[in-house]
Motif scaffolding. Sequence first.
Motif, mmCIF file in Angstrom:
data_model
loop_
_atom_site.group_PDB
_atom_site.id
_atom_site.type_symbol
_atom_site.label_atom_id
_atom_site.label_comp_id
_atom_site.label_asym_id
_atom_site.label_seq_id
_atom_site.Cartn_x
_atom_site.Cartn_y
_atom_site.Cartn_z
ATOM 1 N N THR A 26 0.869 -1.175 0.000
ATOM 2 C CA THR A 26 0.000 0.000 0.000
ATOM 3 C C THR A 26 0.910 1.230 0.000
ATOM 4 O O THR A 26 2.020 1.186 0.498
ATOM 5 C CB THR A 26 -0.890 -0.011 1.249
ATOM 6 N N GLU A 27 0.432 2.307 -0.594
ATOM 7 C CA GLU A 27 1.270 3.500 -0.720
ATOM 8 C C GLU A 27 1.577 4.037 0.673
ATOM 9 O O GLU A 27 0.726 4.660 1.307
ATOM 10 C CB GLU A 27 0.542 4.527 -1.579
ATOM 11 N N LYS A 75 -9.406 0.860 -11.722
ATOM 12 C CA LYS A 75 -8.083 1.447 -11.936
ATOM 13 C C LYS A 75 -7.113 0.999 -10.848
ATOM 14 O O LYS A 75 -5.943 0.721 -11.120
ATOM 15 C CB LYS A 75 -8.183 2.977 -11.969
ATOM 16 N N ARG A 76 -7.597 0.935 -9.608
ATOM 17 C CA ARG A 76 -6.733 0.487 -8.519
ATOM 18 C C ARG A 76 -6.359 -0.986 -8.693
ATOM 19 O O ARG A 76 -5.211 -1.373 -8.486
ATOM 20 C CB ARG A 76 -7.442 0.710 -7.180
ATOM 21 N N THR A 77 -7.325 -1.799 -9.110
ATOM 22 C CA THR A 77 -7.057 -3.208 -9.344
ATOM 23 C C THR A 77 -6.082 -3.376 -10.504
ATOM 24 O O THR A 77 -5.165 -4.206 -10.446
ATOM 25 C CB THR A 77 -8.362 -3.968 -9.638
ATOM 26 N N ARG A 81 -3.807 -1.295 -11.442
ATOM 27 C CA ARG A 81 -2.470 -0.923 -10.970
ATOM 28 C C ARG A 81 -1.788 -2.103 -10.294
ATOM 29 O O ARG A 81 -0.611 -2.397 -10.548
ATOM 30 C CB ARG A 81 -2.577 0.257 -10.006
ATOM 31 N N ASN A 82 -2.505 -2.799 -9.426
ATOM 32 C CA ASN A 82 -1.918 -3.936 -8.717
ATOM 33 C C ASN A 82 -1.537 -5.056 -9.682
ATOM 34 O O ASN A 82 -0.473 -5.668 -9.562
ATOM 35 C CB ASN A 82 -2.893 -4.459 -7.662
ATOM 36 N N THR A 111 0.640 5.117 -9.586
ATOM 37 C CA THR A 111 -0.779 5.265 -9.913
ATOM 38 C C THR A 111 -0.963 6.103 -11.175
ATOM 39 O O THR A 111 -1.787 5.790 -12.040
ATOM 40 C CB THR A 111 -1.540 5.898 -8.735
ATOM 41 N N ASP A 129 -2.815 4.653 -14.437
ATOM 42 C CA ASP A 129 -4.059 5.275 -14.897
ATOM 43 C C ASP A 129 -3.996 5.599 -16.383
ATOM 44 O O ASP A 129 -4.961 5.391 -17.126
ATOM 45 C CB ASP A 129 -4.345 6.545 -14.087
#
Length: 797
Positions: free
Chosen positions: A472-473, A674-676, A678-679, A702, A706
């Motif tokens: 996590t950031e 978008k978060r998924t 990125r992972n 991120t 994006d």
Amino acid sequence: MTALPAPLSTWFAARGWALHPHQQAMLDRAAAPATLLIAPTGGGKTLAGFLPSLAELGPAPPPGLHTLYISPLKALTADIRRNLRAPLEGAGLPIRVEDRTGDTGQTARKRQRVDPPHILLTTPESLALLLSYEDAPRMFSTLQRVIVDELHAVAESKRGDQLALLLARLGRLAPGLRRIGLSATVEDPPALARFLAPGTEILLADPGPDPDISMLDTGTPPPWSGGGGRHAIPAILQQVRAHRTTLIFHNTRAQAELFFHDLWLQNEDGLPIAIHHGSLAREQRERVEAAMVEGRLRAVVCTGSLDLGIDWGDVDLVIQVGAPKNVKRLVQRIGRANHRYNAPSKALLVPANRFEVVECQAALDAALARDLDGEPRGSGPRDVLCQHLLIAACAGPFRADDLYAEIRDAAPYHALTRPDFDATLDFVATGGYALRAYDRWQRLKQTGDLWHLRDPRSAALIRQNLGTIIDTETLKVRLKGRFGGTPLGEVEEAFAATLTPGDTFLIGGEVVRYEGLNEMTVEVSRTPGRDPKVAVFNGTKFATSTQLSDRILALLNRPGWPFLPDHTARWLALQRQVSALPRRDRLLVESFPHDGREHLVIYGFAGRNAQQTLGLLVTKQMEDQGLDPLGFVATDYATLVWGLSPVTDAAPLFAAETLRQGLESWLQGNALMKRTFRNVALVAGLIERSHQGRRKTGRQATFSSDILYDTLRKYDPDHLLLQITREEAMRGLIDFARIEDLLARIEGRIDLIRLPRLTPLAAPLFLEPGKVPIHGQGRERLAEAQAQALMAAAGLA
């Protein structure tokens, strides 16, 4: 019967030690290709796993790596090294044991590749690095045995998928390699055995006595909502005084910090207590671990960082604050108390709120029945496969046919089709259709039938970005000082962005004052005694498992509840009297007016993520039907929706096809996707976590992901990573499968009960945090009504 080397037998005998039956059985099965040992915590299963290796190495071990031990925790490898050193040194056996983790120095790492020890203790991430080097075939050519500790904990995540691929690679480098899996809590032994290797033999040790487990009587009812357990601190302190060492488990790091702060303020006796979780600085965790081993602490407030099998001193009581959400996790934590063979573990459960009383009772019943839970794992994710192809390419040229055959030896990828493999290889080589024009994603090339790195120098960058754990950031937190002060731990980047100089927050049980941000480090000073702003630590918020939810529903529908506290039994009886109690084969939906709004409660018992998704989808259906929803809130058990119009027919809201269509449209362009993405892109190697040794900030990663996500959606909507992203979102944060299971279970049996006022079971939902507003026609209608009322009050209507 196979015997230990004479020096080791003599050393054991001098201490009056004898092998447990399962330890002797492991020695006798030394030649078996694969064995899964399931033994209770404290049963000496780790030593049992090493005994065949010690017998084979003996007093004159040949040079080279003989045994590889893999643990999910770095701290566990250090603990095992300490525990192995005593018998080896005591028996005078010249067997070299070393660990190789992220904490191992660069000099030692290089030496180990040239001159490996007889036994190497490592983690899945470090093993991936070792296998990425060109000299891996030489280093592992002498390998005879691999031991995977806490196998159940590794197998449940992407780390397990990667480990299965790495074990398949080891099997090619060291033909005849024998595998040993060790585990204490297994809900499906045959499935775990298949994960380790085809044809794995299962060895079940004596499970030992039932645990001494009960709910803590705090003298007063728990609050109606919340998850901190503050109400129980006086009773918990009383238990700490009565025991030698107590572990106090919490489900999240933020809850652990808050609880520890309040516990310390009420610790009038000055008992030595500490806190331990994954966001604290390594130096601070090691100080706490050392104090525990030496018996200098009476209690440790902790999270999952102490779940696994490290022998932390003389722990004689475990307290679980908050419902455990998962029976297997509870059993694992219980086993930390009385960590000895055939000694009953002692544990107390502390419900943090009124409904958790029911869940804790259900979990307690399941633990005593040894009825463990676990969600079935699907096929191996392809982002992990992408990373594995890069690992293989770093190690040297490969043939696609050979690598495909090797990958199918890994249980999670046994059903991988050749077209899916080829599509993954094409992505790793070129970036896929929309990205193949960009030089930076041209990573592999084919010469004849051999695939290899396009630029051998890229191997170093690939190695910097290996791993399936997505950080996590976070930003480092240090005490402000001239030369960089004492490290305290980490906080989430998003939390740090909300701080202004002078703000205070909790970390490591201390209240600290934010002084400023210096080169991506949060600088703080100590400010004891002030009320803190709360740090939102990264840490998993577990969803109640399917099996435990089923047990809760069964418990609710018993005729009476003499096993529950009176306050909870009266609450449930009142709910039964004025409405109904939820059932497994029917969906209870309540509708009632309250405080000028219409409310709808959906008792799905599908886990927090699925109930949250259900709230999004149902409110979308309500919006389409003109029912003007204004917002919702979800828990593990229910979703509460409020709006302007009553629901008179619930069936259309839960039509499976309509919900799925709503999900598809909601997913389009959603921030969650978008978060998924990125992972997924980080694991697959499309974007970098580190470049030239410098870690990228979360914002940088991120921003890159994006742009890529929007580009691929526009120009290549069927891109491999978009496919993987959708699969990940569906089974992860959205958990749509549990909604589908719910709909299949009830088969259209929906009980919509219209009531004149809110019900006992619904009341606590109104106190839940995390309310989600709906911005639609209902809010517009409300604003118009408010405007008209204001104008009327001003005489303008």
